[in-house]
Scaffold this active site. Structure first.
Site, short mmCIF file in Angstrom:
data_model
loop_
_atom_site.label_atom_id
_atom_site.label_comp_id
_atom_site.label_asym_id
_atom_site.label_seq_id
_atom_site.Cartn_x
_atom_site.Cartn_y
_atom_site.Cartn_z
N PHE A 11 8.61 -19.85 -1.63
CA PHE A 11 8.71 -18.43 -1.94
C PHE A 11 7.55 -17.94 -2.81
O PHE A 11 7.25 -16.74 -2.82
CB PHE A 11 10.01 -18.12 -2.70
N THR B 146 6.79 -12.41 5.80
CA THR B 146 7.11 -10.99 5.73
C THR B 146 6.83 -10.31 7.06
O THR B 146 5.90 -10.70 7.79
CB THR B 146 6.28 -10.30 4.63
N TYR C 184 -1.60 -7.85 1.12
CA TYR C 184 -0.42 -8.72 0.97
C TYR C 184 -0.01 -9.30 2.32
O TYR C 184 0.15 -10.52 2.47
CB TYR C 184 0.73 -7.93 0.36
N PHE D 50 9.82 10.16 0.03
CA PHE D 50 8.47 10.44 0.49
C PHE D 50 8.48 10.85 1.97
O PHE D 50 8.35 10.03 2.86
CB PHE D 50 7.56 9.23 0.27
N GLY E 72 0.36 5.79 5.66
CA GLY E 72 0.64 4.50 6.27
C GLY E 72 2.10 4.13 6.39
O GLY E 72 2.42 3.01 6.82
N ASP E 73 3.01 5.03 6.04
CA ASP E 73 4.44 4.73 6.18
C ASP E 73 4.91 5.03 7.60
O ASP E 73 5.03 6.19 7.99
CB ASP E 73 5.26 5.60 5.20
#
Length: 330
Positions: free
Chosen positions: A72, A116, A140, A207, A283-284
């Protein structure tokens, strides 16, 4: 034989340690306590140290008989990764290299990796499956993909079998009420909403409310943290049977919108939880939901706590008994 859990004092790591303890596994934990908490560990042998510390890794592998690793340990803030990519490559990628080299040196051939769904970037389809394009949109996600690729080549060269588990949003807290989510800073929606319910925030920011979704807000995949922990344990079991390396998505089979999360939180807490609509964040994507069919079929994983109300209620129980996280436990 022991299972080494790196980052085991963190949020998902500590819940996985709890799941392993329920099976009477021998557990060794490595955590530098940068984001983890000693108080989150219900058992196991803790080594406080860093993956990049050769001496600490030698102590772990010489003082214990390690059978498998659940990995992790990583930095995981998307925004920070865009400002400090070097930090993420050094900690996440180089740290994993140090771990894999030490596993090879000591003949440990099984690793379960907490990856992820950020490895996919903008989805080509919804729900996302394991064969979709991987094109991360942040540092990330890029480091996590690099870690997966590194494991592939260590498998090819040294026979270290891996299972990478890709998922979006862990939420909730353990049913025993002793462990939950305590990040500094907090970036996840469910605990942020509950902080607003506790009066620790004046409001929750939404948002964008003009997305092409039923209520106009983004839809995301939320999974109870204990269900995620179960998946990591099942992945260890699968590797112990001699299974080949694989990548699995983990999802609850449906997504929940931001407004749905806030609405259920209001019901659970009985608090108003003020919400303010703010501009979209760049970018969402409108919808991010992962298909977990392969994990269900091959790992035998079945999320048992997938109801949003249950997830939020478990988190609320923990936050009300730990209003300042592990720093002020009652």
């Amino acid at each position: 034989m022991a299972v080494l859990v790196t980052g085991g004092a963190g949020y998902i790591g500590s819940h996985t340690v709890a799941a392993l303890l329920d099976r009477d596994e021998e557990i060794v934990v490595l955590d530098n306590l940068q984001q983890g908490h000693k108080e989150a560990l219900l058992g196991g042998k803790l080594y406080v140290g860093d993956l990049r510390d050769d001496e600490v890794l030698d102590r772990i592998f010489t003082e214990n008989t390690i059978d498998a690793v659940i990995h992790f340990a990583a930095n995981s803030l998307v925004g920070e990764s865009m400002k400090q990519p070097g930090k993420y490559y050094h900690n996440n990628v180089y740290g994993t290299l140090c771990l894999l080299e030490k596993m090879n040196e000591y003949g440990v051939k099984k690793i379960v990796f907490s990856s992820t769904a950020a490895t996919y970037g903008e989805p080509e389809q919804v729900p996302i499956d394991e064969y979709d394009r991987t094109q991360p949109t942040n540092a990330y996600g890029e480091t996590k993909l690099a870690m997966e690729k590194m494991m592939h080549w260590f498998d090819t060269a040294h026979g270290i079998k891996f299972i990478a588990l890709r998922y979006f949003n862990a939420a909730g807290a353990h049913e025993n009420g002793k462990i939950g989510e305590d990040h500094q800073p907090e970036t996840h929606l469910v605990p942020i909403v509950l902080e607003a319910a506790l009066g620790k925030r004046p409001h929750i920011s939404v948002f964008g409310d003009d997305y092409d979704t039923p209520d106009g807000t983004c839809i995301r995949d939320y999974i109870h943290v204990s269900d995620l922990a179960d998946a990591h344990v099942l992945a260890v079991d699968r590797l112990r049977t001699g299974a080949d390396s694989a990548v699995y998505n983990l999802g609850n089979g449906q997504g929940f919108s931001v407004k749905e999360v806030i609405g259920i939180a209001r019901t659970v807490t009985g608090e108003a939880i003020p919400a303010i609509i703010e501009p979209r964040r760049a970018g969402d994507p409108a919808v991010l939901v992962a298909s977990s069919q392969r994990a269900r079929t091959e790992l035998g994983w079945e999320p048992r706590r997938s109801e949003l109300e249950h997830i939020i209620k478990s988190a609320w129980n923990w936050h009300t008994s730990h209003p300042d996280g592990y720093g002020d436990s009652m």
